[in-house]
Design a protein around this motif. Structure first.
Motif, short mmCIF file in Angstrom:
data_model
loop_
_atom_site.label_atom_id
_atom_site.label_comp_id
_atom_site.label_asym_id
_atom_site.label_seq_id
_atom_site.Cartn_x
_atom_site.Cartn_y
_atom_site.Cartn_z
N UNK A 56 23.47 -16.42 47.14
CA UNK A 56 24.48 -17.48 47.10
C UNK A 56 25.89 -16.89 47.15
N UNK A 57 26.14 -15.85 46.36
CA UNK A 57 27.46 -15.23 46.37
C UNK A 57 27.81 -14.67 47.75
N UNK A 58 26.85 -14.01 48.37
CA UNK A 58 27.10 -13.43 49.69
C UNK A 58 27.35 -14.52 50.73
N UNK A 59 26.60 -15.62 50.65
CA UNK A 59 26.79 -16.71 51.61
C UNK A 59 28.20 -17.27 51.51
N UNK A 60 28.73 -17.37 50.30
CA UNK A 60 30.08 -17.87 50.10
C UNK A 60 31.12 -16.82 50.50
N UNK A 61 30.93 -15.59 50.04
CA UNK A 61 31.91 -14.53 50.30
C UNK A 61 32.05 -14.24 51.78
N UNK A 62 30.97 -14.37 52.54
CA UNK A 62 31.02 -14.08 53.97
C UNK A 62 31.83 -15.11 54.76
N UNK A 63 32.19 -16.21 54.12
CA UNK A 63 33.04 -17.21 54.76
C UNK A 63 34.52 -16.86 54.63
N UNK A 64 34.83 -15.84 53.85
CA UNK A 64 36.23 -15.49 53.56
C UNK A 64 36.64 -14.22 54.29
N UNK A 65 37.93 -14.08 54.52
CA UNK A 65 38.45 -12.86 55.11
C UNK A 65 38.24 -11.69 54.15
N UNK A 66 38.11 -10.51 54.72
CA UNK A 66 37.77 -9.32 53.92
C UNK A 66 38.80 -9.04 52.84
N UNK A 67 40.06 -9.37 53.09
CA UNK A 67 41.11 -9.07 52.12
C UNK A 67 41.43 -10.25 51.21
N UNK A 68 40.54 -11.24 51.17
CA UNK A 68 40.78 -12.40 50.31
C UNK A 68 40.55 -12.10 48.84
N UNK A 69 39.76 -11.05 48.55
CA UNK A 69 39.42 -10.72 47.16
C UNK A 69 40.04 -9.38 46.80
#
Length: 421
Positions: free
Chosen positions: A109-122
């Protein structure tokens, strides 16, 4: 010099990532601050009910997960002391679709959400030392001071930083309190296959204890035990496993004990179960100016309805809808002066829903493990499981809505603004 952001989200767990995805969908790029040096998947797995899948539909990521996990069709609840087994089937909607949960790897679930964001978002390894406010553009905005000495100013601050939330504390919310129970959770792996029906969940109740397991696939099983008796549990995973088998679950059926024996010790965790007083959610400061909270930072609850992660996903969509509608109405700009009213709308929509989930979860857990006298057995086995079970879990039959379309016409933007007003 301070860094300036439109939206800062503290915490990159389920609530934080989902809120970031929601905002990203409407054209806002938030910045996430995470204490850890990578995404954390504490808890191994969780059950996602229909309300969570509707939220994931709105976020545009459900299609990544639904092919991997089967919905639960029915559950079996065994009274350990009597051996009586209660069967409950999950209902279907008008189209015949089963409304049972799907057990999902938390990491997936975390990966599915994180992969929707730009790499430098976090930004990882970011720890907040203090929060204050400063005047900007005629309104008060949050200012974050990080432990590394850097400063971030933001038009909107969203705390998704869990039960010990720094943001919730700044808002003045009371600390979550101990439910009197704790939980052990883990994954078990069967290389040759476990042989259980993947669309069935099994639970076992005894005085002061409730346990269960649910298959994730044909080789992995997610399992748990909650108890009023495990407060002095050792920290070593192997010792925790031994305590369960030899002491806390020794009289449980062999099917459950076999699952525990096959646990992957690297996934095994123990933690007290905390919740926020629902009156604090109803009457407390869930927001102040341009600052608010979501997920466990807002509404920590016991896991007895399986709604902790589900409600966090709801929060994300609702928050994204309110902020996104204002953003689009104002020419794709976040107006600081408007955000306090916008966040008021989000809190107003979530306050009673979340307080009800906290109350229902605690009541569900209490009634299932309290007492062994005849009237408690009658209340649990015939009233709760027989009559109220489906109604209590009806909390999962909830639609948090959708996000505004980024290409929506000005007429529809006006409609959305009226909905928020």
């Amino acid at each position: 010099m301070a860094r300036v952001e439109d939206v800062v989200i503290v915490g990159a767990g389920i609530a934080g990532l989902a809120t970031a995805v929601a905002l990203n969908r409407v054209g806002i790029r938030p910045l996430l601050l995470e204490r850890s040096d990578s995404l954390r998947a504490t808890g191994a797995a969780l059950s996602l009910f229909p309300n969570a899948w509707l939220a994931l539909d709105a976020l545009g990521v459900s299609h990544k997960l639904t092919p991997l996990y089967s919905p639960v069709l029915r559950g079996y609840i065994t009274n350990v002391s009597t051996g009586v087994v209660q069967e409950n089937s999950f209902s279907t909607d008008n189209s015949g679709k089963v409304l049972g949960p799907r057990a999902v790897h938390r990491r997936a679930l975390l990966d599915a959400l994180a992969n929707e964001l730009a790499a430098d978002s976090i930004l990882f390894s970011c720890k907040i030392s203090s929060i204050e406010t400063a005047e900007q553009g005629g309104t008060s905005i949050p200012v974050l001071h990080l432990e590394d000495g850097s400063i971030i100013k933001t038009k909107v601050l969203i705390g998704c930083d869990g039960v010990n939330s720094v943001v919730a504390k700044w808002l003045g919310l009371s600390a979550p309190f101990d439910s009197g129970r704790s939980a052990v959770r883990g994954l078990s792996f069967f290389p040759q296959g476990h042989g259980f029906n993947q669309q069935e969940v099994r639970q076992f109740v005894d005085v002061g204890k409730r346990a269960g397991f649910i298959p994730l696939n044909d080789k992995e099983i997610y399992w748990f035990l909650t108890s009023t008796q495990t407060k002095d549990m050792p920290k070593n995973p192997k010792e925790i496993q031994q305590q369960l088998i030899e002491k806390y679950a020794q009289n449980f059926p062999s099917t459950y004990l076999d699952v525990v024996r096959n646990a992957d010790l690297s996934t095994l965790t123990w933690a007290p179960l905390l919740l926020r007083n629902p009156l604090n959610v109803i009457m407390g400061n869930l927001n102040k100016g341009n600052v608010t909270v979501a997920g466990d930072a807002m509404h920590p609850m016991t896991p007895d309805l399986g709604q902790g992660g589900c409600s966090a996903l709801e929060d994300a969509v609702v928050l994204g809808r309110h902020i996104g509608t204002s953003f689009m109405r104002n020419g794709r700009v976040i107006i600081e002066k408007e955000m306090s009213r916008v966040i008021d709308g989000y809190v107003g929509e979530r306050r009673w829903r979340c307080a009800g989930l906290i109350t229902g979860s605690y009541f569900s857990g209490w009634i299932q493990i309290s007492g062994s006298n005849w009237w408690m057995k009658f209340l649990r086995d015939y009233i709760f499981y027989g009559l109220l079970f489906r109604k209590v879990f009806g909390a999962a039959d909830y639609d948090c809505g959708t996000l505004p379309n980024v290409s929506v016409s000005s007429d529809l933007q006006q409609f959305f603004s009226h909905k928020i007003d």
